[in-house]
Each structure stands twice: as structure tokens, then as C-alpha cells.
Design a protein around this motif. Structure first.
Motif, PDB file in Angstrom:
ATOM      1  N   ALA A 130       0.832  -1.205   0.000  1.00  0.00           N
ATOM      2  CA  ALA A 130       0.000   0.000   0.000  1.00  0.00           C
ATOM      3  C   ALA A 130       0.868   1.257   0.000  1.00  0.00           C
ATOM      4  CB  ALA A 130      -0.939  -0.004   1.205  1.00  0.00           C
ATOM      5  N   MET A 131       1.947   1.245   0.784  1.00  0.00           N
ATOM      6  CA  MET A 131       2.847   2.402   0.820  1.00  0.00           C
ATOM      7  C   MET A 131       3.505   2.616  -0.536  1.00  0.00           C
ATOM      8  SD  MET A 131       2.829   4.066   3.616  1.00  0.00           S
ATOM      9  CE  MET A 131       4.345   4.980   3.511  1.00  0.00           C
ATOM     10  N   SER A 132       3.890   1.552  -1.208  1.00  0.00           N
ATOM     11  CA  SER A 132       4.495   1.678  -2.538  1.00  0.00           C
ATOM     12  C   SER A 132       3.521   2.320  -3.511  1.00  0.00           C
ATOM     13  CB  SER A 132       4.919   0.308  -3.072  1.00  0.00           C
ATOM     14  OG  SER A 132       6.012  -0.172  -2.357  1.00  0.00           O
ATOM     15  N   ILE A 133       2.277   1.883  -3.460  1.00  0.00           N
ATOM     16  CA  ILE A 133       1.254   2.451  -4.344  1.00  0.00           C
ATOM     17  C   ILE A 133       1.070   3.932  -4.052  1.00  0.00           C
ATOM     18  CG2 ILE A 133      -1.226   2.440  -4.857  1.00  0.00           C
ATOM     19  CD1 ILE A 133      -1.065  -0.657  -4.441  1.00  0.00           C
ATOM     20  N   LEU A 134       1.003   4.284  -2.761  1.00  0.00           N
ATOM     21  CA  LEU A 134       0.824   5.696  -2.391  1.00  0.00           C
ATOM     22  C   LEU A 134       2.027   6.540  -2.795  1.00  0.00           C
ATOM     23  CD1 LEU A 134      -0.816   5.302   1.129  1.00  0.00           C
ATOM     24  CD2 LEU A 134      -1.916   6.115  -0.978  1.00  0.00           C
ATOM     25  N   LEU A 135       3.225   6.012  -2.610  1.00  0.00           N
ATOM     26  CA  LEU A 135       4.424   6.758  -2.992  1.00  0.00           C
ATOM     27  C   LEU A 135       4.502   6.937  -4.505  1.00  0.00           C
ATOM     28  CD1 LEU A 135       7.039   5.253  -0.509  1.00  0.00           C
ATOM     29  CD2 LEU A 135       6.097   7.581  -0.505  1.00  0.00           C
TER      30      LEU A 135
ATOM     31  N   ALA B  31       1.938   7.044  -6.524  1.00  0.00           N
ATOM     32  CA  ALA B  31       0.887   8.005  -6.863  1.00  0.00           C
ATOM     33  C   ALA B  31       1.339   9.429  -6.552  1.00  0.00           C
ATOM     34  CB  ALA B  31      -0.400   7.676  -6.123  1.00  0.00           C
ATOM     35  N   ALA B  32       2.092   9.606  -5.482  1.00  0.00           N
ATOM     36  CA  ALA B  32       2.555  10.946  -5.094  1.00  0.00           C
ATOM     37  C   ALA B  32       3.554  11.491  -6.104  1.00  0.00           C
ATOM     38  CB  ALA B  32       3.175  10.904  -3.698  1.00  0.00           C
ATOM     39  N   ARG B  33       4.238  10.609  -6.812  1.00  0.00           N
ATOM     40  CA  ARG B  33       5.220  11.053  -7.812  1.00  0.00           C
ATOM     41  C   ARG B  33       4.556  11.439  -9.139  1.00  0.00           C
ATOM     42  NH1 ARG B  33       7.946   6.044  -6.483  1.00  0.00           N
ATOM     43  NH2 ARG B  33       8.969   6.428  -4.525  1.00  0.00           N
ATOM     44  N   GLN B  34       3.316  11.044  -9.354  1.00  0.00           N
ATOM     45  CA  GLN B  34       2.594  11.354 -10.596  1.00  0.00           C
ATOM     46  C   GLN B  34       2.153  12.814 -10.583  1.00  0.00           C
ATOM     47  OE1 GLN B  34       2.342   9.081 -13.062  1.00  0.00           O
ATOM     48  NE2 GLN B  34       3.528   7.738 -11.722  1.00  0.00           N
ATOM     49  N   PRO B  35       2.065  13.421 -11.767  1.00  0.00           N
ATOM     50  CA  PRO B  35       1.580  14.804 -11.802  1.00  0.00           C
ATOM     51  C   PRO B  35       0.130  14.851 -11.324  1.00  0.00           C
ATOM     52  CG  PRO B  35       1.958  13.947 -14.028  1.00  0.00           C
ATOM     53  CD  PRO B  35       2.386  12.898 -13.066  1.00  0.00           C
ATOM     54  N   GLN B  36      -0.217  15.933 -10.688  1.00  0.00           N
ATOM     55  CA  GLN B  36      -1.575  16.080 -10.177  1.00  0.00           C
ATOM     56  C   GLN B  36      -2.553  16.239 -11.333  1.00  0.00           C
ATOM     57  OE1 GLN B  36      -1.920  19.142  -7.268  1.00  0.00           O
ATOM     58  NE2 GLN B  36      -0.249  18.350  -6.035  1.00  0.00           N
ATOM     59  N   LEU B  37      -3.695  15.570 -11.212  1.00  0.00           N
ATOM     60  CA  LEU B  37      -4.715  15.666 -12.245  1.00  0.00           C
ATOM     61  C   LEU B  37      -5.682  16.814 -11.976  1.00  0.00           C
ATOM     62  CD1 LEU B  37      -5.497  11.880 -12.723  1.00  0.00           C
ATOM     63  CD2 LEU B  37      -3.979  13.331 -14.073  1.00  0.00           C
TER      64      LEU B  37
END
Length: 159
Positions: free
Chosen positions: A127-132, A134-140
């Protein structure tokens, strides 16, 4: 138990009785731990861990006291020596057998709880990997909640 028992034998009987009681309580703590792990109740697990540690230390003291007592009787702290010393005491031998059964149950339950902890840890790490990521992706969306197109925009520091 006969009133005429020598003090060392009386003490050994008391230690065996105490160990059985403590092991029953320890097993109950392990059962609670399993339920809390399944429920994901981390706060209660912290409290339970303290209780479990204290119970473990009590069991260790009983073990050490029994080893010292058997040493004074010039016997090793082994199953065979305890059975030999307690031979005239069938109730104590039954309790000693109960201790062995409880210890096996506690070991099995502890191993199961260890697996549950491992699974929970793997799940949390995923779950932490997924959240991290996602945090690196540009904001939509921008701060006003308006959709922004992904990619193609200018990066900070570019002209």
C-alpha cells in the motif's frame, strides 16, 4: 498433595502449578493477539504486547527458579528429572503434561501470529508503494478541483 513433602518438592509443585496458570494466561493473550491482528487493531496490539512481554518474563522467572531448585536437588532441569522427582505426585505429573501441551499450543499460535504479522506488513508495504508512486505522478486536479490535462505542460525551471 501430601503434607509431609520435603520443602524442595513442595516448592517444585508450586512452580509447576504456577507455570501451568501462567501458560494458560499466555495462550489466552496469544488468542487475543490473533483476533486483534485479524481486526487490524494496532492500538490494542501495543497494549497487548506489553502484557505478553510481562507474562513471558514471569514464565522465564519460573523456569529459572525450577532450574535452581532442581540443581539443589542435584538434578538437571529436564523432563525426565521432573518426572522422576514428581513420580509419587500424579496430580503434578498431569499438570506437567498439561504444561507441555500448553507450550506446544502457544508455540503454534505464536508462529501463526508471526505469519499474520508478516502478511499485514507485506500488505502495508504494498500500500505504501502504491501511495508513494501516486505521489510522484503529476496532479490531475488543481487546488480548486479543476481537472488539468496530464503531461504536455511546462516543468518548473524550463523556459
Amino acid at each position: 498433595m501430601s503434607v509431609n513433602l520435603q520443602p524442595e518438592l513442595q516448592r517444585l509443585v508450586q512452580l509447576i502449578d504456577s507455570e501451568a496458570v501462567l501458560l494458560r494466561g499466555f495462550l489466552a493473550l496469544l488468542e487475543r493477539e490473533e483476533a486483534l491482528l485479524l481486526a487490524g487493531d494496532a492500538d490494542s496490539l501495543l497494549v497487548l504486547t506489553r502484557e505478553k512481554t510481562e507474562r513471558f518474563h514471569q514464565l522465564q522467572r519460573i523456569h529459572n527458579d525450577r532450574a535452581l531448585l532442581l540443581g539443589r536437588l542435584r538434578r538437571p532441569n529436564t523432563d525426565a528429572a521432573i518426572r522422576e522427582v514428581c513420580e509419587p505426585l500424579p496430580d503434578s505429573l498431569r499438570r506437567w503434561d498439561e504444561i507441555h501441551a500448553l507450550a506446544r499450543d502457544a508455540q503454534a499460535r505464536n508462529e501463526l501470529n508471526g505469519k499474520l504479522i508478516s502478511e499485514r506488513l507485506q500488505h502495508n508495504q504494498a500500500a505504501m508503494s502504491i501511495l508513494l508512486d501516486a505521489a510522484r505522478q503529476p496532479q490531475l486536479y488543481d487546488s480548486a478541483g479543476i481537472a488539468r490535462p496530464g503531461g504536455g505542460g511546462r516543468h518548473l525551471g524550463s523556459a
